[in-house]
Design an enzyme around this catalytic site. Structure first.
Site, PDB file in Angstrom:
ATOM      1  N   LYS A 196       8.563 -12.562  25.090  1.00 34.25           N
ATOM      2  CA  LYS A 196       9.902 -12.077  24.749  1.00 34.25           C
ATOM      3  C   LYS A 196      10.362 -12.822  23.506  1.00 34.25           C
ATOM      4  O   LYS A 196      10.560 -14.037  23.522  1.00 34.25           O
ATOM      5  CB  LYS A 196      10.871 -12.318  25.903  1.00 34.25           C
ATOM      6  CG  LYS A 196      12.298 -11.908  25.553  1.00 34.25           C
ATOM      7  CD  LYS A 196      13.214 -11.940  26.749  1.00 34.25           C
ATOM      8  CE  LYS A 196      14.642 -11.612  26.352  1.00 34.25           C
ATOM      9  NZ  LYS A 196      15.544 -11.593  27.494  1.00 34.25           N
ATOM     10  N   ARG A 253      23.730  -6.936  24.638  1.00 34.37           N
ATOM     11  CA  ARG A 253      24.675  -8.044  24.849  1.00 34.37           C
ATOM     12  C   ARG A 253      26.110  -7.529  24.841  1.00 34.37           C
ATOM     13  O   ARG A 253      26.969  -8.060  25.539  1.00 34.37           O
ATOM     14  CB  ARG A 253      24.452  -9.130  23.795  1.00 34.37           C
ATOM     15  CG  ARG A 253      23.117  -9.837  23.997  1.00 34.37           C
ATOM     16  CD  ARG A 253      22.836 -10.902  22.946  1.00 34.37           C
ATOM     17  NE  ARG A 253      21.482 -11.432  23.107  1.00 34.37           N
ATOM     18  CZ  ARG A 253      20.875 -12.227  22.238  1.00 34.37           C
ATOM     19  NH1 ARG A 253      21.496 -12.591  21.128  1.00 34.37           N
ATOM     20  NH2 ARG A 253      19.643 -12.655  22.458  1.00 34.37           N
ATOM     21  N   GLU A 301       1.833 -17.902  26.361  1.00 34.48           N
ATOM     22  CA  GLU A 301       2.905 -17.546  27.307  1.00 34.48           C
ATOM     23  C   GLU A 301       2.380 -16.610  28.396  1.00 34.48           C
ATOM     24  O   GLU A 301       2.682 -16.772  29.578  1.00 34.48           O
ATOM     25  CB  GLU A 301       4.049 -16.825  26.573  1.00 34.48           C
ATOM     26  CG  GLU A 301       4.934 -17.711  25.714  1.00 34.48           C
ATOM     27  CD  GLU A 301       5.947 -18.506  26.528  1.00 34.48           C
ATOM     28  OE1 GLU A 301       5.915 -18.438  27.771  1.00 34.48           O
ATOM     29  OE2 GLU A 301       6.772 -19.201  25.919  1.00 34.48           O
ATOM     30  N   LYS A 354       8.307  -7.685  24.516  1.00 31.66           N
ATOM     31  CA  LYS A 354       9.670  -7.233  24.243  1.00 31.66           C
ATOM     32  C   LYS A 354      10.191  -7.892  22.975  1.00 31.66           C
ATOM     33  O   LYS A 354      10.031  -9.108  22.856  1.00 31.66           O
ATOM     34  CB  LYS A 354      10.538  -7.631  25.431  1.00 31.66           C
ATOM     35  CG  LYS A 354      11.997  -7.318  25.291  1.00 31.66           C
ATOM     36  CD  LYS A 354      12.734  -7.871  26.484  1.00 31.66           C
ATOM     37  CE  LYS A 354      14.222  -7.657  26.266  1.00 31.66           C
ATOM     38  NZ  LYS A 354      15.003  -8.296  27.281  1.00 31.66           N
ATOM     39  N   TYR A 382      15.869   3.235  27.433  1.00 29.96           N
ATOM     40  CA  TYR A 382      17.180   3.801  27.781  1.00 29.96           C
ATOM     41  C   TYR A 382      17.176   5.313  27.629  1.00 29.96           C
ATOM     42  O   TYR A 382      18.098   5.987  28.089  1.00 29.96           O
ATOM     43  CB  TYR A 382      18.276   3.180  26.902  1.00 29.96           C
ATOM     44  CG  TYR A 382      18.377   1.681  27.115  1.00 29.96           C
ATOM     45  CD1 TYR A 382      19.080   1.168  28.194  1.00 29.96           C
ATOM     46  CD2 TYR A 382      17.716   0.784  26.272  1.00 29.96           C
ATOM     47  CE1 TYR A 382      19.137  -0.194  28.422  1.00 29.96           C
ATOM     48  CE2 TYR A 382      17.763  -0.579  26.489  1.00 29.96           C
ATOM     49  CZ  TYR A 382      18.472  -1.066  27.571  1.00 29.96           C
ATOM     50  OH  TYR A 382      18.510  -2.411  27.814  1.00 29.96           O
TER      51      TYR A 382
HETATM   52  C1  PBG Z   1      18.621 -11.361  29.036  1.00 34.81           C
HETATM   53  C2  PBG Z   1      18.131 -10.021  28.670  1.00 34.81           C
HETATM   54  C3  PBG Z   1      18.303  -9.453  27.420  1.00 34.81           C
HETATM   55  C4  PBG Z   1      17.737  -8.194  27.468  1.00 34.81           C
HETATM   56  C5  PBG Z   1      17.215  -8.006  28.752  1.00 34.81           C
HETATM   57  N1  PBG Z   1      17.452  -9.172  29.490  1.00 34.81           N
HETATM   58  C6  PBG Z   1      19.042  -9.919  26.228  1.00 34.81           C
HETATM   59  C7  PBG Z   1      18.869 -11.274  25.736  1.00 34.81           C
HETATM   60  O1  PBG Z   1      17.819 -11.904  25.886  1.00 34.81           O
HETATM   61  O2  PBG Z   1      19.847 -11.751  25.166  1.00 34.81           O
HETATM   62  C8  PBG Z   1      17.733  -7.268  26.297  1.00 34.81           C
HETATM   63  C9  PBG Z   1      17.428  -5.873  26.537  1.00 34.81           C
HETATM   64  C10 PBG Z   1      17.834  -4.950  25.464  1.00 34.81           C
HETATM   65  O3  PBG Z   1      18.231  -5.329  24.345  1.00 34.81           O
HETATM   66  O4  PBG Z   1      17.757  -3.755  25.727  1.00 34.81           O
HETATM   67  N2  PBG Z   1      18.169 -11.977  30.120  1.00 34.81           N
END
Ligand code: PBG
Length: 328
Positions: free
Chosen positions: A197, A207, A237, A252, A317
């Protein structure tokens, strides 16, 4: 292989011949729908994401049931927590009155064959917007956070979730979670680890949707999420998470990271999921500019590309519109 003996256009000349040689097939079954769920009955729109709303559990059930009938196999639930339930420890994540637990139970009760993936992280619950609890220097306290996440994972599985998905990027959290689950004889809780990630600007709309943007107030997650200049640490990782007990791993975001998906799928022998994140979604929605054919074409092309690069399943989405499209 030299022209004119080889004319690639012979095969491309007809729809039937193009379909016969197609290498990648995208199915409704390949998609996972990430949903924002809140404690209110009615929906509220998300300014940063076209056509995505925060849903009440009954609204979510209605939509999920329809999509499940058309092939959708799993949803990923993300709670939107009211400001009065947030604190610097993210305590509400472990509070039995957290509406997310009863929402998950209700979903599983009504749709037992639909997989439910629950995020493990504290960012929706903390006043500072970080994924864990903070040390004195303001950074996320790795080891204390892992202990809390393990308790969160247990509660999410007890509520009925099928998969817990740590998205927090703390070191060693998969091991701590797996050990907690085994010690409680919860042998069949799947762990989908957000392994690779990256610290990405594409998380902005998410967010805003969960209200962590204001809490973060411009602070970054660079000290725990990955540096997008690097490939090697994606291997470390991911290997680490698999050896700690992850069943599935994740890359991601997806579209700027297809090289990572491709390399990992060639070297890691567990399923790799990809997450087409909120900013990627919104970028395509802006490009489509309200033209529904364009929406379908843009998501179809990018999702096929993500699958072609090696993803087993993809969080998007656009799942509702694409499940309809793929099953029609
Ligand atoms: C945080 C989390 C995030 C997303 C999924 N889980 C955002 C972040 O790391 O700040 C992002 C998913 C998206 O942007 O669609 N635990």
């Amino acid at each position: 292989m030299i022209f004119p003996d080889v004319r690639m256009r012979r095969t491309r000349a007809h729809a039937w011949s193009r379909s016969l040689v197609r290498e990648t097939v995208l199915l409704a079954e390949d998609l996972i729908w990430p949903v924002f769920i809140h404690q209110h009955a009615s929906s509220s729109s998300i300014i940063a994401m076209d056509q995505v709303c925060r849903l009440g559990v009954d609204q979510l059930l209605k939509q999920a049931e329809r999509l499940h009938r058309k092939g959708l196999q799993a949803i990923a639930v993300f709670p939107v927590i009211e400001p009065e339930h947030k604190d610097d420890m993210g305590s509400y994540a472990l509070d039995d009155s957290n509406f997310l637990f009863s929402a998950i139970s209700k979903i599983k009760q009504h749709l037992p064959t639909l997989g439910v993936i629950a995020d493990v992280a504290l960012d929706p619950y903390t006043t500072h917007g970080h994924d864990g609890v903070l040390a004195a220097d303001g950074s996320v306290d790795n080891d204390r956070t892992c202990q809390i996440l393990a308790k969160q994972a247990v509660k999410l599985l007890q509520a009925g979730a099928d998969v817990v998905a740590p998205s927090d990027m703390q070191d060693g959290r998969v091991r701590v979670i797996r050990e907690h689950l085994e010690s409680l004889s919860m042998h069949y809780g799947l762990i989908l680890s957000y392994s690779a990630k990256y610290a990405s600007a594409f998380y902005g709309p998410f967010r805003q949707a969960v209200g962590s943007a204001g809490s973060l107030a411009g602070k970054s997650k660079d000290h725990y999420q990955m540096d997008f200049h690097n490939i090697k640490e994606a291997y470390i990782e991911t290997q680490m998470d698999v050896s700690e007990g992850a069943d599935w791993v994740m890359v991601k975001p997806a579209m700027a990271y297809m090289d990572i998906i491709c390399r990992l799928s060639a070297s890691i022998n567990v399923p790799i999921m990809a997450y087409q994140v909120s900013g990627e979604y919104q970028m395509l929605m802006k490009l489509a500019d309200g033209n529904e054919d364009q929406v379908r074409a843009l998501f179809y092309e990018t999702l096929v590309g993500i699958k072609r690069s090696g993803a087993s399943a993809i969080f998007t989405y656009a799942a509702p519109v694409m499940v309809d499209f793929l099953s029609s």
